[in-house]
Write a protein that holds these residues in place. Structure first.
Motif: not given
Length: 249
Positions: A66-67, A51-53, A118-119, A60-61
């Motif tokens: 998420p998928g 999702w973050a990727t 994400q970290a 995307h704005t």
């Protein structure tokens, strides 16, 4: 911390998470996430990574969910997780400094936001995978832990979705004994308000939690029991945090 530093932690902790998951097996229970197996942990974190990727790589704005979860388990699920983690690290590493995309908390730039978020997402769930294995967590590092506490207190719990509330105003202090970082969290009927200082004298607090930054980070994220750190003052305030501070993705 700079985005490049966050990306290094993300890369390391994603590998450690996958390695621990593979050793524990996807049927293993995750004691730090009651009701979850390693299977659930991999699906959750892997979906968040992909999702973050999408935001970082495709710009995307506007937000989107998420998928769907893949119908995978065992070695195939672990490989799916590793692939998605690698895609995220690559997307963040190659993203321009002036990246424009949607974010959901204040940050200097979208790149800084996603690298940091994400970290820490991956770092906390790496600890979950190690708990499923029955292993002590790999060292987090004081600087990274302090940054994580900052994100939790001044990011997640500064927003309206935080459920940490009190009809009577209270003050919770968080003190890292291996650094100069001190956080004062003012809890009321509104979202908590946190101020960070670097040591020195502070006004009295109703309750203080003190310990190394790493122990505090894991305790505040409810990955360690409250007695993992030193508690002074009113324990009811610490229990209020424990009972209401969960972040629901």
């Amino acid at each position: 911390m700079e985005p490049g530093e966050h990306i290094k932690y993300l890369a390391r902790d994603g590998r450690l998470l996958a390695d621990a998951a593979a050793e524990a097996g996807t049927d293993a229970q995750v004691p730090t996430c009651p009701g979850w197996r390693v299977h659930d942990l991999l699906l959750h974190t892997g979906r968040v990574h992909r999702w973050a990727t999408e935001f970082v790589a495709e710009g995307h704005t506007t937000p989107h969910a998420p998928g769907a979860e893949p119908d995978l388990d065992g070695d195939q699920l672990i490989e799916w997780f590793r692939e998605g983690h690698g895609l995220l690290v690559a997307a963040l590493s190659s993203a321009p400094a002036d990246l424009v995309c949607w974010t959901f908390m204040p940050a200097p730039t979208p790149l800084a936001f996603w690298a940091r978020r994400q970290a820490h997402e991956t770092g906390i769930h790496r600890v979950d995978a190690e708990a499923a294995l029955g292993a002590s967590p790999a060292p987090m590092g004081a600087e990274f832990a302090v940054d994580g506490i900052d994100e939790l207190l001044t990011g997640f719990h500064a927003g309206g979705r935080s459920k940490v509330r009190s009809d009577v105003p209270r003050v919770l202090r968080v003190r890292a004994t291996d650094t100069d970082a001190v956080w004062t969290v003012r809890i009321s009927g509104q979202p908590p308000h946190t101020e960070r200082t670097e040591g020195g004298e502070q006004a009295p607090a109703d309750c203080e939690l003190s310990g190394t930054a790493e122990l505090l980070q894991l305790t505040l994220w409810n990955r360690l029991p409250l007695d993992s750190v030193t508690l002074t003052g009113d324990p009811a305030l610490a229990r209020l945090w424990r009972e209401t501070s969960a972040i629901v993705s």
